[in-house]
Motif scaffolding. Structure first.
Motif, short mmCIF file in Angstrom:
data_model
loop_
_atom_site.label_atom_id
_atom_site.label_comp_id
_atom_site.label_asym_id
_atom_site.label_seq_id
_atom_site.Cartn_x
_atom_site.Cartn_y
_atom_site.Cartn_z
N ALA A 76 0.55 1.35 -3.81
CA ALA A 76 -0.60 2.24 -3.18
C ALA A 76 -1.22 0.89 -2.13
CB ALA A 76 -1.28 2.75 -4.01
N LEU A 77 -1.29 -0.12 -2.86
CA LEU A 77 -2.20 -0.90 -1.94
C LEU A 77 -1.65 -2.24 -1.25
CD1 LEU A 77 -5.47 -0.87 -4.27
CD2 LEU A 77 -5.06 0.02 -1.95
N SER A 78 -0.41 -1.96 -0.84
CA SER A 78 0.35 -3.01 -0.18
C SER A 78 0.77 -2.37 0.93
CB SER A 78 1.56 -3.77 -0.83
OG SER A 78 2.42 -2.96 -1.61
N PHE A 79 0.73 -3.30 1.95
CA PHE A 79 0.83 -2.66 3.45
C PHE A 79 2.11 -3.52 4.37
CE2 PHE A 79 -3.01 -1.29 1.61
CZ PHE A 79 -3.01 0.07 2.03
N GLU A 80 2.89 -2.91 5.27
CA GLU A 80 3.51 -3.58 6.19
C GLU A 80 2.70 -3.52 7.53
OE1 GLU A 80 6.48 -5.16 5.55
OE2 GLU A 80 7.13 -4.39 3.72
N ALA A 81 2.67 -4.75 8.20
CA ALA A 81 2.29 -4.80 9.55
C ALA A 81 3.54 -5.55 10.28
CB ALA A 81 1.12 -5.32 9.74
N PRO A 82 3.61 -5.62 11.58
CA PRO A 82 4.73 -6.49 12.21
C PRO A 82 4.68 -7.93 11.83
CG PRO A 82 3.59 -5.26 13.93
CD PRO A 82 2.73 -4.96 12.59
N GLU A 83 5.54 -8.45 11.04
CA GLU A 83 5.66 -9.63 10.52
C GLU A 83 4.93 -10.25 9.45
OE1 GLU A 83 8.12 -11.90 12.01
OE2 GLU A 83 8.56 -10.31 13.28
N VAL A 84 4.14 -9.19 9.16
CA VAL A 84 3.07 -9.61 7.89
C VAL A 84 3.09 -8.67 6.92
CG1 VAL A 84 0.71 -10.21 7.26
CG2 VAL A 84 1.66 -10.84 9.48
N PHE A 85 3.39 -8.99 5.49
CA PHE A 85 3.26 -7.93 4.39
C PHE A 85 1.92 -8.34 3.79
CE2 PHE A 85 3.56 -7.39 -0.16
CZ PHE A 85 3.92 -5.86 -0.21
N ALA A 86 1.27 -7.40 3.12
CA ALA A 86 -0.21 -7.48 2.86
C ALA A 86 -0.27 -6.72 1.42
CB ALA A 86 -1.28 -7.13 3.73
N ASP A 87 -0.54 -7.71 0.46
CA ASP A 87 -0.94 -7.13 -0.91
C ASP A 87 -2.38 -7.07 -1.25
OD1 ASP A 87 -1.17 -6.48 -3.45
OD2 ASP A 87 -0.88 -8.31 -4.38
N LEU A 88 -2.90 -6.00 -1.01
CA LEU A 88 -4.32 -5.92 -1.17
C LEU A 88 -4.85 -5.23 -2.45
CD1 LEU A 88 -5.33 -4.10 2.25
CD2 LEU A 88 -4.78 -6.51 2.00
N SER A 89 -3.77 -5.26 -3.60
CA SER A 89 -4.05 -4.71 -4.91
C SER A 89 -4.96 -5.46 -5.73
CB SER A 89 -2.73 -4.21 -5.35
OG SER A 89 -1.81 -5.43 -5.76
N LYS A 90 -5.06 -6.71 -5.41
CA LYS A 90 -5.86 -7.59 -6.26
C LYS A 90 -7.18 -7.80 -5.71
CE LYS A 90 -2.38 -10.75 -8.58
NZ LYS A 90 -1.28 -11.11 -7.48
N ASN A 91 -7.76 -6.89 -5.11
CA ASN A 91 -8.99 -6.60 -4.50
C ASN A 91 -9.87 -5.59 -5.22
OD1 ASN A 91 -9.56 -8.41 -1.96
ND2 ASN A 91 -7.63 -7.41 -1.58
N ARG A 92 -11.17 -5.49 -5.19
CA ARG A 92 -11.82 -4.54 -5.87
C ARG A 92 -12.01 -3.38 -5.20
NH1 ARG A 92 -17.06 -8.18 -8.59
NH2 ARG A 92 -15.76 -9.91 -9.35
N ILE A 93 -11.06 -2.85 -4.86
CA ILE A 93 -11.12 -1.37 -4.08
C ILE A 93 -10.07 -0.42 -4.88
CG2 ILE A 93 -11.38 -2.34 -1.86
CD1 ILE A 93 -8.15 -2.15 -1.47
N ASP A 94 -10.22 0.72 -4.63
CA ASP A 94 -9.45 1.90 -5.14
C ASP A 94 -9.45 2.99 -4.08
OD1 ASP A 94 -11.81 2.98 -5.51
OD2 ASP A 94 -11.64 3.33 -7.74
N ALA A 95 -8.79 3.86 -4.16
CA ALA A 95 -8.79 4.84 -3.32
C ALA A 95 -9.96 5.70 -2.89
CB ALA A 95 -7.68 6.10 -3.85
N PRO A 96 -10.80 6.08 -3.77
CA PRO A 96 -12.09 6.74 -3.42
C PRO A 96 -13.01 5.39 -2.47
CG PRO A 96 -11.89 6.72 -5.85
CD PRO A 96 -10.69 6.09 -5.42
N THR A 97 -12.86 4.22 -2.88
CA THR A 97 -13.65 3.30 -1.95
C THR A 97 -13.12 3.20 -0.55
OG1 THR A 97 -13.96 1.82 -4.18
CG2 THR A 97 -14.45 0.75 -1.80
N LEU A 98 -11.76 3.04 -0.62
CA LEU A 98 -11.03 2.96 0.80
C LEU A 98 -11.43 4.19 1.62
CD1 LEU A 98 -7.38 1.49 0.66
CD2 LEU A 98 -9.49 0.66 1.62
N ALA A 99 -11.40 5.56 0.86
CA ALA A 99 -11.51 6.37 1.48
C ALA A 99 -12.93 6.55 2.41
CB ALA A 99 -11.42 7.81 0.72
N LEU A 100 -13.81 5.99 1.48
CA LEU A 100 -15.31 6.02 2.27
C LEU A 100 -15.32 4.97 3.17
CD1 LEU A 100 -17.71 6.22 -1.02
CD2 LEU A 100 -17.87 7.79 0.86
#
Ligand code: F6P
Length: 548
Positions: free
Chosen positions: A44-68
């Motif tokens: 849920a918290l890893s993302f693809e952008a051109p040439e870059v894959f990003a794992d954001l899952s080891k951050n202090r965030i979750d779906a409600p925080t991101l939504a806000l």
């Protein structure tokens, strides 16, 4: 719509969300618990952008925080502000300028502003670079690039990162500091006949660059060089001043290219000389792919936007004041220095667009070192120190050790093994930061170097780690001109996102002016020793420095 994020009603919602009790969201958020609660957190918290894959899952965030946070971005008109940037509106309002580094990497024939001029300038710069590489300006073995800040950090970082794409018979040297200890050792190893100097300065008024350029010219003439016009070229938007210096090959550019965003312009000449025109175009293409992602990906999958929003969450809610960057690739060892200017010169501001004092923190301190070197220096503090410092790891899946590997028997296998060790270290550090170690766990371990006489409880407290320390991991498949271009553009846009939400002008740098002016006033006093009217400290130091 509110332009400044702290004035948005969503800010108060975020604050309430942050302040609520429990480990689920906000202040008490525990990344370890979040992984236990959500088996698909990585997905849920890893993302693809051109040439870059990003794992954001080891951050202090979750779906409600991101939504806000995304709601905040929408309420602050982030997309409208992004579009204004890309369209060429004068978003650098204190200098009345557009900011169009994205136009520099738009392909030929695109609708980007100034496309025809940009392509003509690019073609001319690349043709010159190729002529140097082909030896058409004499046999050039060494190129000395003289510039500072944005006229140095980007090109120097990129040339170093793309060393595997360079030529061993063509060495690039970068000189920036007014301190002659920078220039002198470079000159010491050169032959004037085979050296090309590139003087890079947007303004062509920068003290350090002009001093180094004059010194280089003096050395060149003393070392038997005769044709200054052939051995010195300039990249500048002040071609008149370059001509006055004695340079007749000057590549100009526009006021809408900011210094720290200029490596894509003719300021990238040393990159093109080092890696060739095709690779320079690849660098631009990678950046352009990231521009398109930034311009069109929905905000909840838009990587620069997501990174920028997490930056806001950490800086303004968690109160983290710094971010460490750890590229696990030796070629990227200058990336932290480059990012310091990009982020801190852009967003180190204290007033909003209307000049009102900002009641919130802006640019964090950005710093770092290549992995694994940093592990043996300051990672102790990241793991056990009293400040929480989010870390950004950059891992490169496939190495490129260059031609040496093909010729040297067992070397390929050894270097491949070293790369596995490098990646294991990268993963281990982010894991350790998150996981931590309780005192009870430490108590049950045998540590060979631990004191045998110290109370085990005391020892276990020294040997425990708080954990829950956040990190982001960016992954590149391999380090190429294209992936590097995309990575740099990702950072540029992320800096724009945070600056836009803070409601500041990310594209001026008035904070560098006062020191420059005072330096000019002090300079003659270093000859005369005159301290009249100076404060006590400056007077005392000046006397000490000029005393016979
Ligand atoms: O340090 C201030 C600064 O103006 C930077 O913004 C810029 O990149 C650097 O100096 C160099 O300026 P110039 O390219 O005009 O020499």
């Amino acid at each position: 719509m509110t332009a400044r994020c702290d004035l948005s009603p969503v800010w108060a919602e975020l604050q309430a969300h942050f302040d609520q009790d429990g480990a689920a969201s906000g202040r008490g958020f525990d990344i370890r618990e979040a992984f236990k609660a959500d088996a698909d957190r990585f997905g849920a918290l890893s993302f693809e952008a051109p040439e870059v894959f990003a794992d954001l899952s080891k951050n202090r965030i979750d779906a409600p925080t991101l939504a806000l946070l995304l709601k905040l971005a929408a309420d602050c008109g982030l997309e409208e502000r992004r579009d204004a940037l890309l369209r060429g509106d004068p978003v650098n309002h204190t200098e009345g300028r557009a900011v169009l580094h994205t136009a520099l990497r738009a392909p030929a024939g695109s609708k980007a502003p100034f496309n025809a001029e940009v392509q003509a300038s690019l073609d001319a710069m690349l043709a010159f670079a190729e002529s140097v590489r082909r030896g058409e300006r004499g046999e050039i073995t060494d190129v000395v690039h003289i510039g500072i800040g944005g006229s140095d950090l980007g090109p120097a970082m990129v040339v170093q990162a793309l060393q595997a794409f360079g030529r061993r018979d063509l060495k690039l040297h970068f000189v920036s500091n007014v301190d002659g200890h920078d220039l002198a050792p470079v000159l010491a190893g050169l032959d004037a006949k085979h050296t090309l100097f590139v003087i890079a300065s947007k303004t062509f008024t920068t003290q350090e660059t002009l001093a180094n350029a004059q010194a280089a010219k003096a050395w060149f003439l003393a070392a038997g060089g005769t044709d200054v016009a052939r051995h010195f070229v300039a990249t500048s938007s002040n071609t008149t001043a370059a001509a006055a210096f004695g340079i007749d090959t000057a590549f100009g550019f526009w006021d809408w290219v900011g210094g720290r965003y200029s490596l894509w312009s003719v300021i990238g000449l040393p990159i093109a000389i080092a890696v060739g025109a095709d690779n320079f175009r690849e660098l631009l293409a990678g950046a352009h792919a990231m521009d398109e992602h930034f311009a069109s990906a929905p905000l909840d999958r838009n990587l620069p936007v997501l990174l920028g929003l997490i930056d806001i969450w950490y800086r303004n809610f968690h109160g983290f004041t710094s971010r460490s960057v750890a590229p696990y690739h030796q070629g990227l060892r200058r990336l932290p220095a480059y990012l310091q200017q990009l982020e801190m010169e852009s967003n180190g501001k204290g007033v909003d667009l209307e000049g009102n004092a900002l009641p919130l923190g802006t640019s964090p301190v950005v710093w770092g070192e290549a992995g694994t070197n940093g592990q043996h220096a300051y990672f102790q503090m990241l793991h056990q120190g009293t400040d929480v410092i989010p870390v950004e790891f950059i891992a490169v899946k496939r190495p490129n050790h260059g031609a040496v590997v093909e010729k040297a028997g067992e070397l390929a296998g050894k270097l491949a093994d070293q790369h596995r060790k490098l990646l294991a270290n990268c993963l281990a550090q982010s894991q350790a930061l998150m996981q931590g170690k309780t005192a009870a766990e430490a108590l049950n371990e045998k540590a060979p170097t631990a004191s045998a006489t110290l109370d085990p409880d005391v020892l276990s407290r020294h040997r425990s780690f708080p954990g829950n320390r956040p990190s982001t991991t960016l992954v590149l498949e391999t380090l190429t001109p294209r992936s590097l271009g995309a990575l740099i553009a990702l950072y540029e846009h992320r800096v724009f996102v945070t600056g836009a939400l803070w409601g500041i002008n990310s594209f001026d740098q008035w904070g560098v002016e006062l020191g420059k002016a005072l330096c000019n006033q002090l300079l003659p006093r270093l000859d005369s020793g005159d301290t009249a009217g100076l404060d006590g400290s400056t007077a005392g130091l000046l006397k000490r420095l000029v005393a016979a």
